[in-house]
Design an enzyme around this catalytic site. Structure first.
Site, PDB file in Angstrom:
ATOM      1  N   CYS A  42       0.857  -1.195   0.000  1.00  0.00           N
ATOM      2  CA  CYS A  42       0.000   0.000   0.000  1.00  0.00           C
ATOM      3  C   CYS A  42       0.888   1.238   0.000  1.00  0.00           C
ATOM      4  O   CYS A  42       2.108   1.161   0.209  1.00  0.00           O
ATOM      5  CB  CYS A  42      -0.934   0.007   1.210  1.00  0.00           C
ATOM      6  SG  CYS A  42      -0.074   0.169   2.787  1.00  0.00           S
ATOM      7  N   CYS A  45       2.801   1.766   3.268  1.00  0.00           N
ATOM      8  CA  CYS A  45       3.959   0.872   3.364  1.00  0.00           C
ATOM      9  C   CYS A  45       5.113   1.431   2.538  1.00  0.00           C
ATOM     10  O   CYS A  45       6.267   1.473   2.982  1.00  0.00           O
ATOM     11  CB  CYS A  45       3.606  -0.523   2.864  1.00  0.00           C
ATOM     12  SG  CYS A  45       2.250  -1.327   3.754  1.00  0.00           S
ATOM     13  N   CYS A 111      24.753 -41.372 -11.641  1.00  0.00           N
ATOM     14  CA  CYS A 111      24.542 -42.257 -10.498  1.00  0.00           C
ATOM     15  C   CYS A 111      24.530 -41.421  -9.221  1.00  0.00           C
ATOM     16  O   CYS A 111      24.872 -40.234  -9.238  1.00  0.00           O
ATOM     17  CB  CYS A 111      25.617 -43.332 -10.418  1.00  0.00           C
ATOM     18  SG  CYS A 111      27.266 -42.693 -10.064  1.00  0.00           S
ATOM     19  N   CYS A 114      27.920 -39.890  -8.373  1.00  0.00           N
ATOM     20  CA  CYS A 114      28.212 -38.702  -9.183  1.00  0.00           C
ATOM     21  C   CYS A 114      27.440 -37.490  -8.661  1.00  0.00           C
ATOM     22  O   CYS A 114      27.989 -36.389  -8.535  1.00  0.00           O
ATOM     23  CB  CYS A 114      27.829 -38.957 -10.640  1.00  0.00           C
ATOM     24  SG  CYS A 114      28.636 -40.371 -11.395  1.00  0.00           S
ATOM     25  N   ASP A 516     -14.878 -41.645  -4.741  1.00  0.00           N
ATOM     26  CA  ASP A 516     -15.965 -40.674  -4.630  1.00  0.00           C
ATOM     27  C   ASP A 516     -16.981 -41.034  -5.717  1.00  0.00           C
ATOM     28  O   ASP A 516     -16.648 -41.749  -6.670  1.00  0.00           O
ATOM     29  CB  ASP A 516     -15.407 -39.267  -4.822  1.00  0.00           C
ATOM     30  CG  ASP A 516     -16.504 -38.226  -4.882  1.00  0.00           C
ATOM     31  OD1 ASP A 516     -17.384 -38.235  -4.005  1.00  0.00           O
ATOM     32  OD2 ASP A 516     -16.484 -37.408  -5.816  1.00  0.00           O
TER      33      ASP A 516
END
Length: 877
Positions: A42, A45, A111, A114, A516
């Site tokens: 605002c 602020c 891997c 690594c 559901d």
């Protein structure tokens, strides 16, 4: 003299202080700063922030922007960024760290070991945040503070750890490395040269020939075979990447394959030089074969990565956009929301949007997995990456670049790799014990017999080096993640989005599935299911009357009736004096005659005898409820038979007529999805219990349960009661999946072992809460998901235990001289890695069609509507 004249810092200038980055490039202190201050929203602020920052010496201009929560501060170049941040915080506002996000393509990082080294290298770079490595795709996602480091510093850190960065997302060429074959890489050419040198050595100093055979030269006062020099040259050439990676592993105290192989190769060379033990051939062979194994692993991992790359390649890079009435081809990412793109037959839709003009069948299989093209017309939603089959479409773009459905699928599939499953965590814990144990065993084998009983050093040192080769756990460490990625990407191509390996594994162990009703087992849209004309009316007469009455209604039942009447093409009627009768129905004057449509109670109040109504005889449809109860042999008892029976099927009954004449009956229901029954049958055939959890009334719920064959129906449940029901199921079963689509399903989705959301129709809350999304809203993919998950779990078990058993068997055989070092490299390292990767790729063969085919020997469920142990099956009609 300008600031640039002294950019190298050689001349002192008041107020100027060069900042040198780690690459040696000088970077002057930025005179301007941009901050994210989200709480500054605002004018008041902004005023407080401006007042606080203005007190910092050297600030020349302040531009607070409360509408965007951002702040720009200009300085004279002497201000430190931290001082401005402190001033903003002193005003009571937090400053969000600004960072750039980047994706690095690191193909050789394939891997967990690594990834650990890359992570360690990047964590040492100041300003690097949100680090996430994905060895299964060879990518590193991270954020970095541009004020603390640079992209070149990040790349340098990765390369200093021994891994080449092929491209970055900031290069605009994120996938450039993917086209390069592993067999044409720098590592490959080094390996080829090492192999040639090893071959030369083998020709000149065959290890099977008598000792000292072959040409030799005098070197350092000792005779050295030329073949041995060729072996050493092979080690020097091919060992460079091995020793470099081993060095970085040692720095990070990572007991991985690079460090173990470095020790093994150098140990063999040292034995030859220092102890005059002829192990040069073994050193060269070890170097060459290990490099070959690394290339094989890279090629295998590349094939595993192809499935995800296929998803990434679905979206076109260019789009034809309409601007100022003319077509122009632009990058797909440059199209703005609201603009219209043109898509012709055979082309892919570049971004999510809505059809603005044109009609065409669209192949949505790349995104939703639907096997049959879907007809699209103006107003229909379309997805990026889908293919226009035969028509011309103009599509209004509705999503920002990178936010379309396909991009989200790719992002979520990539993110899913970071979710380590329980099996993966177990394997990593096991590996942390396995490797030190085998290394210790290698030392005992290499040193014990020669020291204890005077056995031959060359023999047992070679055995020890062979065990070092087998000490690397790469094959079984990668067995789980490579399988997970293969399964997740296979599912994504078939319209099932799985958010992590944990959920894939859990789905394979699910013993019960809760559904559901509305929007899940049913379409979630009301449709007309029955039209029963009465008296001398036809079905068209009833629909014509009902349409006129409901045309101005805003009730979903009215919409369903109008839609059915328009499909039948009935004629319009003049409508006047429309009035909604609260809780009962509607009334209106049609062509000058008052008409009513509503519940049976409305017509009882009008004085009708609903127990004795004559059915139509001139072609109208009479349902099975008609009975011969009077001399005309076509009378219906609506009150006792017809209405209750329709309602027992979960339908809402609407009567239509005037004050003197009852014209017909219309039944409306939420249509059951055509695939629902077959889905439930497939799950039952797999031994899975099915339960319906719905907030709808008991009568409707049981009617739908009978039609689809649900084992157990629980109706009239509030969201918290659904959660309690899921908890009860969890107490009785090891794993429970919940399938839903609405906000009220979100808590139950979160409670279940696996939450599954109906994708396209699912609400944002359900999709965010769920672990799995069915993108095509197709329940038939549910048995496929279960089968895929079961197969993935089986493959993971096969990969883990086979690779572990193979390693253990080879290690146990080494001290008996049964495993040569070359076989340990090819079989124990490369062979197992390639094997587990190939086994994981078999998941791509699991298809929805195979999952939905009849199960061998599957029997039909018993017809016991009231049983909780057996499913409920629908009656005829």
């Amino acid at each position: 003299m300008t600031r640039d004249d002294a950019a190298d810092g050689s001349l002192p200038i008041d107020g100027f202080e060069p900042i040198v980055d780690v690459d040696g490039d000088d970077r002057a202190r930025d005179p301007s700063f941009e901050f994210a201050v989200p709480e500054m929203d605002c004018a008041a602020c902004a005023s407080k922030v401006e007042g606080s920052v203005s007190g910092v010496d050297g600030v020349t201009d302040i531009d607070p922007r409360p509408t965007t929560g951002s702040l720009r501060v200009d300085t004279d170049g002497t201000v430190d960024r931290d001082a401005v941040v402190a001033a903003v915080q002193a005003a009571g506002y937090a400053v969000e760290d600004e960072q750039e996000s980047v994706t690095l393509s690191v193909p050789e990082m394939d891997c967990a070991s690594c990834a650990g080294k890359v992570t360690g290298a990047l964590e040492a770079v100041d300003g690097v945040r949100d680090l996430d490595t994905h060895p299964t795709t060879g990518r590193v996602h991270l954020g970095f503070d541009p004020d603390a480091t640079t992209l070149s510093s990040v790349v340098a850190a990765v390369e200093a750890a021994g891994y080449e960065v092929a491209s970055t997302s900031l290069d605009g060429d994120d996938d450039g490395d993917e086209e390069r074959s592993v067999w044409r890489s720098r590592r490959a050419y080094v390996t080829y040269l090492a192999a040639v040198l090893t071959g030369v050595g083998l020709a000149l100093a065959n290890p099977l020939a008598p000792a000292g055979a072959g040409p030799a030269i005098e070197l350092f006062d000792r005779a050295v075979r030329v073949g041995d020099l060729a072996y050493l040259a092979a080690v020097a050439v091919g060992g460079v990447p091995v020793f470099r990676n081993g060095y970085y592993s040692l720095r990070q105290r990572s007991l991985d394959i690079d460090l173990l192989m470095s020790v093994a190769i150098l140990g063999a060379v040292a034995a030859g030089i220092g102890f005059d033990e002829p192990l040069y051939f073994e050193a060269a062979t070890l170097t060459t074969l290990f490099s070959v194994s690394e290339l094989l692993e890279g090629a295998a991992m590349g094939r595993a990565r192809d499935s995800l790359r296929e998803l990434m390649d679905l979206s076109p890079t260019e789009a034809t956009v309409l601007r100022d009435g003319e077509e122009s081809v632009v990058p797909a990412d440059a199209v703005e929301v609201g603009e219209t793109v043109v898509v012709r037959p055979g082309e892919r839709i570049p971004r999510d949007g809505a059809v603005a003009d044109g009609t065409s069948a669209v192949n949505q299989a790349p995104v939703t997995g639907e096997s049959v093209p879907v007809d699209k017309a103006p107003g229909d939603e379309v997805f990026a990456g889908t293919i226009v089959e035969g028509g011309y479409l103009e599509v209004e773009v509705t999503t920002e670049a990178g936010e379309d459905t396909l991009s989200q699928v790719v992002d979520m599939v990539e993110a899913a790799q970071g979710d380590r499953s329980e099996r993966e965590q177990f394997v990593e814990r096991f590996a942390s014990y396995y490797t030190p144990a085998v290394v210790g065993f290698a030392l005992i084998v290499a040193l014990g017999p020669p020291l204890a009983v005077g056995a031959a050093w060359d023999t047992y040192v070679l055995y020890g080096l062979t065990l070092l080769v087998l000490a690397c756990p790469c094959a079984f460490v990668i067995s789980t993640p490579v399988t997970v990625v293969s399964g997740i990407t296979a599912a994504a191509r078939n319209g099932v989005l799985i958010k992590g390996g944990t959920h894939l594994e859990a789905m394979g162990d699910v013993e019960a599935v809760a559904f559901d009703k509305t929007g899940t087992l049913t379409r979630g849209e009301l449709t007309v299911t029955d039209v029963v004309p009465l008296g001398d009316n036809t079905e068209a007469d009833v629909l014509r009357c009902a349409r006129g009455l409901e045309l101005r209604s805003e009730h979903p039942i009215g919409d369903a009736i109008v839609d059915r009447a328009e499909e039948a093409g009935v004629a319009d009627r003049a409508v006047d004096d429309f009035e909604a009768v609260t809780g009962k129905g509607v009334r209106a004057t049609l062509d000058g005659t008052p008409h009513y449509a509503g519940k049976p109670g409305l017509f009882s109040e009008l004085g009708f005898d609903l127990s004795h109504v004559h059915a139509a005889t001139d072609g109208g449809v009479v349902t099975r409820t008609s009975r011969a109860i009077c001399e005309r042999n076509n009378c219906l008892d609506l009150l006792s038979d017809t209405v209750p029976e329709l309602q027992a099927e979960g339908k809402t009954v609407i009567l239509v007529g005037t004050e003197e004449d009852l014209e017909g009956v219309v039944a409306v229901a939420d249509e059951v999805r055509p695939e629902a029954r077959r889905t439930v049958e497939r799950l039952r055939a797999a031994g899975v219990r099915t339960v319906m959890l719905t907030g709808d009334n008991e009568r409707t719920a049981r009617a739908v349960g009978r039609e689809v064959g649900i084992d157990e129906v629980r109706a009239e449940l509030l969201p918290d009661e659904k959660v309690a029901a899921v908890d009860e199921l969890l107490a009785a079963h090891d794993g429970v999946a919940m399938v839903g689509d609405g906000v009220n399903d979100a808590p139950a989705l979160a409670t279940a072992t696996v939450g599954i959301a109906m994708g396209a129709a699912g609400t944002d809350a359900a999709l965010e809460t769920a672990d799995v999304a069915l993108l095509a809203d197709d329940l038939s993919t549910l048995p496929y998901l279960r089968r895929l998950a079961e197969r993935a779990n089986a493959v993971i078990r096969q990969n883990v235990w086979t690779s572990l058993a193979a390693k253990a068997a080879l290690a146990a055989a080494v001290p008996f001289g049964l495993v040569p070092i070359w076989f340990a490299v090819l079989a124990g390292d490369a062979g197992m890695t390639v094997g587990v990767t190939a086994n994981a790729s078999r998941l791509a063969r699991v298809s929805p069609e195979a999952a939905s085919s009849p199960a061998p020997g599957a029997s039909e469920p018993p017809n016991d509507p009231d049983s909780t142990a057996n499913p409920v099956v629908s009656t005829e009609g």
